[in-house]
Every structure is written in C-alpha cells, then in structure tokens.
Design an enzyme around this catalytic site. Structure first.
Site, short mmCIF file in Angstrom:
data_model
loop_
_atom_site.label_atom_id
_atom_site.label_comp_id
_atom_site.label_asym_id
_atom_site.label_seq_id
_atom_site.Cartn_x
_atom_site.Cartn_y
_atom_site.Cartn_z
N LYS A 261 0.87 -1.13 -0.08
CA LYS A 261 -0.09 0.03 0.03
C LYS A 261 0.79 1.22 0.06
CE LYS A 261 -3.18 2.61 2.91
NZ LYS A 261 -4.03 2.50 4.09
N ASP A 266 -2.41 9.92 4.07
CA ASP A 266 -3.75 9.77 4.10
C ASP A 266 -4.62 10.55 5.13
OD1 ASP A 266 -6.25 8.40 4.27
OD2 ASP A 266 -5.71 6.55 5.53
N LYS A 273 -9.86 12.64 8.58
CA LYS A 273 -9.53 12.23 9.89
C LYS A 273 -9.72 13.33 10.77
CE LYS A 273 -6.53 8.55 8.37
NZ LYS A 273 -7.22 7.36 8.74
N ASP A 284 1.35 6.02 5.42
CA ASP A 284 0.60 5.11 5.05
C ASP A 284 1.22 4.58 3.81
OD1 ASP A 284 -1.67 3.91 5.34
OD2 ASP A 284 -2.97 5.31 4.23
N ASP A 343 -12.13 7.14 3.85
CA ASP A 343 -10.78 6.83 4.59
C ASP A 343 -10.43 5.44 4.31
OD1 ASP A 343 -8.96 7.26 6.32
OD2 ASP A 343 -9.93 7.65 7.93
N GLU A 345 -9.21 3.63 1.99
CA GLU A 345 -8.73 3.82 0.64
C GLU A 345 -7.90 2.96 0.29
OE1 GLU A 345 -7.47 5.35 3.39
OE2 GLU A 345 -5.48 4.83 2.94
N ARG A 347 -7.52 -0.22 0.56
CA ARG A 347 -8.04 -1.34 0.06
C ARG A 347 -8.51 -1.06 -1.63
NH1 ARG A 347 -12.58 -2.03 4.55
NH2 ARG A 347 -10.93 -1.03 5.79
N1 BES Z 1 -4.42 4.37 7.10
C1 BES Z 1 -5.55 4.10 7.84
C2 BES Z 1 -5.27 2.73 8.77
C3 BES Z 1 -4.27 3.27 9.61
C4 BES Z 1 -4.75 3.80 10.98
C5 BES Z 1 -3.13 3.09 9.81
C6 BES Z 1 -3.77 4.00 12.12
C7 BES Z 1 -1.95 3.26 10.84
C8 BES Z 1 -2.60 3.77 11.94
C9 BES Z 1 -6.58 3.50 6.62
O1 BES Z 1 -6.72 4.09 5.59
C10 BES Z 1 -8.08 4.02 7.46
O2 BES Z 1 -8.14 5.13 7.69
N2 BES Z 1 -8.67 2.88 8.01
C11 BES Z 1 -9.85 3.22 8.51
C12 BES Z 1 -10.99 2.28 7.91
C13 BES Z 1 -12.52 2.60 8.31
C14 BES Z 1 -12.73 3.79 7.76
C15 BES Z 1 -13.24 1.25 7.78
C16 BES Z 1 -9.80 2.89 10.00
O3 BES Z 1 -9.04 1.79 10.42
O4 BES Z 1 -10.29 3.77 10.60
ZN ZN Z 2 -4.71 4.58 4.77
ZN ZN Z 3 -7.54 5.93 5.40
#
Ligand code: BES
Ligand code: ZN
Ligand code: ZN
Length: 494
Positions: A261, A266, A273, A284, A343, A345, A347
């Site tokens: 990824k 992000d 966020k 990220d 968010d 993104e 995947r």
């Molecule tokens: N990049 C984040 C995941 C992340 C969170 C990485 C904390 C490192 C530390 C990812 O893109 C994300 O924002 N995931 C969301 C998914 C949700 C919207 C289903 C999450 O985990 O909150």
């Molecule tokens: Zn992310």
């Molecule tokens: Zn994200």
C-alpha cells in the site's frame, strides 16, 4: 549512518570490545585482571546485569551474558536489544568502532547482537541543521571461529540446519531497512507519488532489478478505478511502480509477488480524519516501501528467485474532485465498489494492484499494508495481523520467519461469514463493513480481487513508532523487509 558488519580474525589491544558469553565461567584467563573479574561477577550475580561495562581509559570493555532462554527466537531478540544498548553506550562515548567477540560458539546470538547494534544506529537527520546528535558508530567487527568466513559472497550455500545469517547478507538487509525507514520518514511535502516512484527507480538501478512506472494515463487505460478514484481529490497524479527481479538461475518459473500500500499521505479524503488521528499518516506508504526494499535486498543479494514488487501510490485528499460516500468505482477486474467511507482507501488501491497481479500467474502473492486502525487496537505495535487464502502452509512458514526476525505475525481468520459483511446493496462490494472485525473485513475485501495463493499482512501497528522500542527507533521501522528476506532465503534453500 549504517555501521558495516565485517569479520575479523584478530582482536587488537585498546579496542572497544564486547565479549558474548553464556556464563562468566568461560571468560578467558589473562584478559581480565582479578579486580576486573570480581567487578564483572558482582555486576552479574548481585546486580543481575546482563550487560557489564567498564572503561580502560583508552577503550571500553563490555561483557554480554546471553539470557538462559529455551526459545531461540527470544534469545536472538534479547541479543539484538542488548546490541542496541551497547551501541547507545558506544555512541555516547563517540566511538566509531567495536569488536564483538564470539567467545563460546554462539554465532547466531553474536550476529543478532551486531544486527541490533547496526539497526539501532539509524537516525533520520535530513531536515535537521544541528547534526550534533549524530551517532558515531561506523564499524562492527565480529571475531568468531563459527560464522561464515566469507562475508559478502553471494549464492553461498546457506546452512539449512542453523540458518545462521551471512554477515554479508545482514549488511544488505540492514541497508534496505535503513532505506525503507528513510522513505517512510519522508514527509508528503517531499514524497509525492511521483517522487516515490522515482526513488524506486533509483533503487532498481542500484540493485539490478527492472523498474517500470505506470503513469495516470496508463492507469486509465488499465481501468484502475480504485487507484484513480482515491487520487481524484489530490493535486498530484498517481503512480504504479512495478519492480522485477528475474535472475537466470531463478528456482521458480512463476513469480512470488509482493504488493504494498503506497498512500503517501492519508488525510481520510472527504471523510477527513479527525483530531490527532491524521498525525503520522505520512507512514501510510510503509507497505509499498517494505515491498520495494524487500525486492531490493533480494536482488542485491542475488538470490536465485523470481520476484515482482507492485507499488501503487497516491495521496488521499479531500480536493474538490474527491470521491464522496456513495460513489461507485469500477475496479481493474471489472467489479464495482460502493465507497461508503473515503478513509478506507488502502483497499481500493490494493484491489487494483492485486487484480493486476493475476497477469503474472503468481506462485504466491504477499501484500503489506497499513490498512486498519482495528489491527493496531487488536495487536498493538509488536506484531502485524496476517490472513491467508489458499496459502496455509506458506503463512505458517512466513510466521516462523516472523518469530526468527521478530517481525511477528498474528493470524486472523478469513471465514466466509466475514465476506457477507461487505456485500453492497448497489454495487458488487462496499468498502467498509459494519464496524466489528474491521481488519478481517478489509482482508476479505482484498481477497475478492485475488485468484492465487494469497497472504495479506496488515502492518498498521508495527510500521511506525511514536516512541523508540530498542533497535526499532522512533518513526518508520522498516517492518516487513527482514521478514520477507528471511522467508525468501529460507524458501530457496529448501
Ligand atoms: N491508513 C489507515 C489505517 C491506519 C490507522 C494506519 C492507524 C495506521 C494507523 C486506513 O486508511 C484507514 O483510515 N482505515 C480506516 C478504515 C475505516 C474507515 C473502515 C480505519 O481503520 O479507521
Ligand atoms: Zn490509509
Ligand atoms: Zn484511510
């Protein structure tokens, strides 16, 4: 700077010296005075120290007593941490060089000690004017009758029994970890998707792997709706970098593909966020960096294995053209995805890359991604989450490499029930589940784009640290590089 590990066949007077032992009983006569010996014994027995140090005016002497511990993995990790500690002490003395003496035939622990010392010496100083705090350690010499005497020879017959790492390989992998950390620590102001792909091109030139960068036009032609969709809110174009290491003597016809990824920042996109949760989101792209540097290390070591790295990259921003919740994207494999949260993104870009990977008819695909906050909450920083589809044996082997390198994997299931949770009313899939088991539903989402033996590693926890954890310092850790290198070297030696 990365201290180089080398083998030496003599120790000199007045050098900084570490003796690696399992008991004080074997300490060589004649080396220590009676009062030194009694000091060392007291520090170990009464004060329970496993690192004993003292100064001889011109040089420092350290004795490292390997912990009595049945698990080889724990012994190795304790040795790395001890190496890091001694490295810190040497740096505080502004020392440039140390000799690590494998006094009792513990080559694996001795090398692990050197490894921890080398990895712990990392600093990211690019943006600092004041380089005063710069570490001084440059050279780690190993004195041992028991390690490979020809460091750096590549394609040397590895010893399958003990799998003692070759110090030459260790330098290559440490260097790859350093470069991986550098990329992760770079802020998005420097590391755009375009710059990221240029950095990978440089890596390719350096290690002899072929690198191709697909630009936005190409991604449009390939109908990579996931990557293009995530990129819509950005002022920077996306890239998709392909790295290929295909030596003539490769043991495999069909490649092993690493996918990473590469979200260079992000923000969450329109689902911006909140609060502090955007901090550190320059990390990220840790999965993509680890994929590229694992290929780099394998190529540098000239391992006889056909490997491909796929690194899709973009930032995720809420620009005026950004995708919004409810939008439907058509992915590279023709499936449609309802984006319910911008968010989620990672995947979306990985789905296109995993679908693209099918063209290689791969033997195995391993992806690495800082994919879910849920993985961080479940496991924390000390391991990643691992899931497999059609690759149970491979995941077991990979997990063994995880213990060996202390880049550990905790397995989560890929049961079909979780797949039900990401079915959409309006499209083939939706990009988020109902909330529970977020790491697994993300894995199930990715699985839909695969048709080959597949392992998914969610490295959101261990990829980046706010606080140093021994030789894994603050910032990007390079998690995944040592893991994959160990796994691939083991795989080809079988
Ligand atoms: N990049 C984040 C995941 C992340 C969170 C990485 C904390 C490192 C530390 C990812 O893109 C994300 O924002 N995931 C969301 C998914 C949700 C919207 C289903 C999450 O985990 O909150
Ligand atoms: Zn992310
Ligand atoms: Zn994200």
């Amino acid at each position: 700077m990365l201290p180089k590990i080398s083998i030496t066949d003599r120790t000199q007077e007045l050098e900084n010296l570490v003796l690696v032992v399992s008991t004080l009983k074997t300490l060589p006569d004649g080396v220590f005075t009676a009062s030194e010996m009694s000091y060392i014994r007291k520090q170990h027995k009464e004060l329970k120290k496993d690192i004993i140090s003292y100064n001889r005016l011109e040089n420092w002497i350290y004795v490292y007593v390997i912990k009595e511990e049945k698990s080889e993995y724990k012994r190795l990790e304790a040795s790395r941490k001890a190496g890091n500690k001694v490295g810190e002490m040497l740096n505080s003395q502004k020392a440039a060089k140390v000799v690590v003496f494998d006094h009792e035939n513990h080559p694996a622990e001795t090398l692990a000690f050197a490894e921890g010392m080398a990895l712990g010496n990392y600093q990211f100083l690019k943006y600092k004017a004041d380089k005063e705090k710069k570490n001084t350690l440059r050279k780690i010499e190993i004195y041992s009758e028991f390690v490979n005497r020809d460091p750096g020879i590549v394609n040397a017959e590895p010893d399958p029994g003990s799998r003692i790492p070759d110090p030459g390989f260790m330098n290559i992998v440490n260097d790859a970890v350093y470069q991986c950390r550098d990329l992760i620590n770079e802020p998005a102001s420097y590391l755009t998707a375009t710059v990221f792909s240029k950095e990978i091109e440089k890596l390719g030139k350096d290690c002899g792997a072929k690198v191709e960068v697909m630009n936005k036009k190409k991604l449009e032609a390939l109908q990579m709706g996931g990557i293009l969709g995530v990129n819509q809110g950005s002022h920077e174009p996306p890239t998709f970098t392909v790295m290929e290491w295909k030596p003539a003597d490769a043991v495999n016809k069909k490649p092993i593909v690493f996918v990473g990824k590469g979200i260079v920042f992000d923000s969450g996109g329109m689902n911006l966020k909140p609060g502090d949760s955007m901090l550190n989101m320059k990390d990220d792209m840790s999965g993509a960096a680890a994929a590229a540097l694992a290929v780099y290390a394998i190529a540098k070591a000239k391992l006889p294995v056909y490997i491909v790295g796929l690194m899709p990259a973009t930032d995720n921003r809420p620009g005026t053209k950004a995708i919004v919740p409810g939008d439907v994207l058509k992915m590279h494999n023709g499936m449609t995805v309802e984006v319910l949260n911008t968010d989620a993104e990672g995947r979306l870009i990985l789905a296109d890359a995993l679908s693209y990977a099918r063209k290689y008819k791969p033997e195995l695909v391993i992806d690495m991604a800082t994919l879910t906050g849920a993985a961080v909450r479940a496991i924390g920083k000390f391991a990643c989450a691992g899931m497999e589809s059609g690759a149970p044996g491979e995941l077991l082997e990979l997990a063994e490499s995880g213990f060996k390198t202390s880049e550990r994997i905790v397995e989560l299931p890929m049961w079909e029930e979780y797949g039900e949770l990401i079915k959409s009313e309006v499209a083939d899939l939706k990009n988020i589940g109902p909330g529970d088991a977020g790491t697994i539903t993300a894995g199930k989402f990715l699985e839909k784009f695969t048709d080959y033996p597949y392992i998914h590693l969610d490295i959101a926890g261990p990829a980046f640290l706010d606080k140093a954890d021994s030789y894994r310092g603050i910032g990007g850790t390079g998690f995944g590089v040592r893991l994959l290198f160990d796994y691939i070297s083991k795989r080809i030696s079988k």
